[in-house]
Design an enzyme around this catalytic site. Structure first.
Site, PDB file in Angstrom:
ATOM      1  N   ARG A  91       0.802  -1.233   0.000  1.00 21.23           N
ATOM      2  CA  ARG A  91       0.000   0.000   0.000  1.00 21.23           C
ATOM      3  C   ARG A  91       0.832   1.279   0.000  1.00 21.23           C
ATOM      4  NH1 ARG A  91      -4.079  -0.978   4.736  1.00 21.23           N
ATOM      5  NH2 ARG A  91      -2.673  -2.716   5.207  1.00 21.23           N
ATOM      6  N   ASN A 115       0.950   1.701   7.052  1.00 26.96           N
ATOM      7  CA  ASN A 115       0.748   0.857   5.878  1.00 26.96           C
ATOM      8  C   ASN A 115       0.762   1.645   4.583  1.00 26.96           C
ATOM      9  OD1 ASN A 115       0.405  -1.711   7.192  1.00 26.96           O
ATOM     10  ND2 ASN A 115      -1.469  -0.843   8.043  1.00 26.96           N
ATOM     11  N   LYS A 123      32.335  26.009   2.062  1.00 26.68           N
ATOM     12  CA  LYS A 123      32.553  24.564   1.961  1.00 26.68           C
ATOM     13  C   LYS A 123      33.989  24.260   2.326  1.00 26.68           C
ATOM     14  CE  LYS A 123      34.447  22.589  -1.195  1.00 26.68           C
ATOM     15  NZ  LYS A 123      35.039  22.053  -2.432  1.00 26.68           N
ATOM     16  N   TYR A 153      38.701  26.054  -8.098  1.00 26.59           N
ATOM     17  CA  TYR A 153      38.589  24.958  -9.056  1.00 26.59           C
ATOM     18  C   TYR A 153      39.196  25.388 -10.386  1.00 26.59           C
ATOM     19  CZ  TYR A 153      36.120  21.250 -11.674  1.00 26.59           C
ATOM     20  OH  TYR A 153      35.788  20.178 -12.458  1.00 26.59           O
TER      21      TYR A 153
HETATM   22 CA    CA Z   1      -0.448  -4.934   9.493  1.00 28.14          CA
END
Ligand code: CA
Ligand code: UD1
Length: 498
Positions: free
Chosen positions: A20, A240, A363, A399
């Site tokens: 589900r 679920n 960074k 860079y």
């Molecule tokens: Ca169940």
């Protein structure tokens, strides 16, 4: 008399499909509060310090097993075969324990699910304590729900003793009226469980080996079967589908925030504040609205975070303030300020009382105490000393198209607006740079680095080259008003000497 120190074995069921969810990701790997559901389930049972812990897998076996081993390396992974049902899942785990032990294990066996993320160690402890105190053969955790559809129902005698469990699909209309449900979480006596499962068949509506049948089998054998009824339905609720997942996530977050507020954290708007289960906060931390703290983020005393921060694995020192910031893998030391609108990437370390201001990206940069990067720029792969002021719009060009290079900036440095550090480059202590400097060569301590050619003003250029334009007209008017002869030139060197 059963002792408190009796052996405890734990079986976590994680073999189900979870269709589900409508997801390519296995159900129990879906996350709330920074951990997959199976992570919450494992940590609740691991905290009981069991002698052994098994997780039963089958659906998406490789993905699920890998995640379980990552989360809990000591967990024994047990494969369920093609025989379906919770009874079979528990049976294969019990057999694996017996094989590993070299003889049938005894003591207490706790069975839990991989998809009940709000279940707490405290409630499990209570379940185990009742089981042992009352010398039960089985103790099942139950809850009374308004709508019990789909769940196994608890069958009780007129006196109220537990007789067994009837699955929804096998239940009569009268049994379906029962609102006390089986959570699927139980404690068993190991020997009773082993023997009971031997008697369980697949003769039921779903053709599965039901673990639930063990309760009726125990009762028939004259053993004590009892229930612990919890009034906290969230703890036994599984996710679920994604609607339930979000509801469980929101409830878990509410509980996490409540615990932090009780521990001395100010949460101005719990509804818009999200804190993962592994985050650590200190007393007198303030979380302003719209803040999300993830991973191993740690905030020390008196720090203020928010509004609107998303921080993952960020450490924030005492009394620091972090405003409208997106950060990960960064360290902000005591008294420092960050934001608004800063982007801290991994490896950023901002020193005590330092500052990273608006529209700065950082960074892999270590910034010393009291140094400031106040506005509009990028600092990457760099080291900056103490008491340095990085001007507006400065950028480390780290860079070269192939490789990253380092910029090293000393202490007490002042850089002009729009300085570009073309790495690898070093700027010595106390050095300055002029506005717009492009530093391709290192700057010695105390030097002023200028890389822009001296300014030249071409007098009247606009009037001569853009005749009739609005700019030319305005320029002419301004010059006339100043009563300056348009043919007289200004000595540029006199200007520069000022
Ligand atoms: Ca169940
Ligand atoms: C089960 C219980 C039911 C209870 C409900 C609570 C049985 C027969 N029924 O029903 O009484 O009210 O849980 O949610 O036990 N699993 C396996 N292997 C399997 C089947 C399931 O490991 O072959 C695992 C699933 O991954 C899941 C758990 O067991 O974690 C429960 O399975 P599920 O199919 O949801 O059981 P229900 O039919 O809901």
């Amino acid at each position: 008399m059963p002792s408190e120190a009796a052996e405890l074995s734990v079986i976590v069921l994680a073999a189900g499909a979870g269709t589900r969810m409508k997801s390519r990701k296995p159900k129990i790997l879906h996350e709330i509060a920074g951990l997959p559901m199976i992570g919450h389930a494992l940590s609740a049972v691991r905290s009981l310090e069991p002698q052994r812990l098994a997780a039963v897998v089958r659906h998406e076996r490789e993905l699920v097993a890998a995640k379980i081993s990552e989360l809990d390396p000591a967990a024994l992974i047990v494969d369920q075969d093609e025989v379906p049902g919770t009874g079979r899942a528990v049976q294969v785990a019990l057999q694996a324990f017996d094989v590993a032990q070299g003889e049938p294990i005894d003591g207490t066996v706790l069975v839990s699910y991989g998809d009940v993320p709000l279940l707490t160690t405290d409630l499990l402890r209570e379940l185990i304590a009742v089981h042992r105190q009352d010398s039960n053969a089985v103790t099942v955790l139950t809850a009374v729900l308004q709508d019990a559809t789909g769940y196994g129902r608890i069958l009780r005698s007129a006196e109220g003793t537990v007789l067994g469990i009837r699955e929804h699909k096998d239940a009569s209309d009268a049994e379906r009226e029962i609102r006390e449900i089986n959570s699927g979480i139980y404690v068993f006596d190991a020997a009773l469980l082993r023997e009971g499962l031997r008697q369980v068949t697949t003769d039921n509506a779903q053709g599965e080996m039901y673990l639930t049948d063990v309760l009726g089998i125990a009762v028939a054998a004259g053993r004590r079967v009892a229930a612990v009824v919890t009034d906290d339905r969230w703890q036994v609720e599984g996710a679920n589908d994604r609607v339930q997942l979000a509801a469980l996530g929101a409830e878990l977050n509410r509980r996490i925030l409540e615990a932090w507020m009780r521990a001395g954290v100010t949460v101005v708007d719990p509804g818009s504040t999200w804190v993962d289960v592994q985050v650590k906060l200190s007393e007198d931390v303030t979380l302003l609205p719209g803040s999300q703290l993830h991973g191993s983020t740690f905030v020390e005393r008196d720090a203020v975070v928010g509004p609107d921060c998303t921080l993952t694995d960020v450490q924030i020192g005492e009394a620091a303030t972090v405003t409208r910031t997106h950060g990960s893998g960064a360290i902000v030391l005591a008294g420092a300020t960050v934001g608004p609108f800063s982007y801290l990437r991994p490896g950023t370390v901002l020193g005590e009382a330092g500052k990273i201001g608006a529209f700065y990206e950082t960074k892999n940069v270590r910034i010393g105490a009291r140094s400031k990067l106040s506005h509009l720029g990028y600092a990457g792969d760099a080291e900056i000393g103490e008491d340095t002021n990085i001007g507006c719009g400065n950028i480390t060009a780290n860079y070269d198209g192939e490789k990253k290079h380092r910029t090293v900036i000393g202490s007490g440095v002042r850089t002009g607006s729009n300085t570009v550090f073309v790495a690898p480059v070093e700027v010595g202590d106390g050095a300055y740079s002029g506005a717009g400097a492009v530093l391709r060569k290192s700057v010695p301590p105390g030097a002023l680095a200028l890389s822009i050619a001296a300014q030249r003003n071409l007098e009247q250029w606009v009037i001569d080259h853009r005749p009739g334009s609005q700019s030319a007209e305005l320029a002419q008017a301004a010059l006339s008003a100043l009563e300056i002869s348009t043919h007289q030139s200004i000595d540029p060197s006199a200007e520069e000497g000022k």
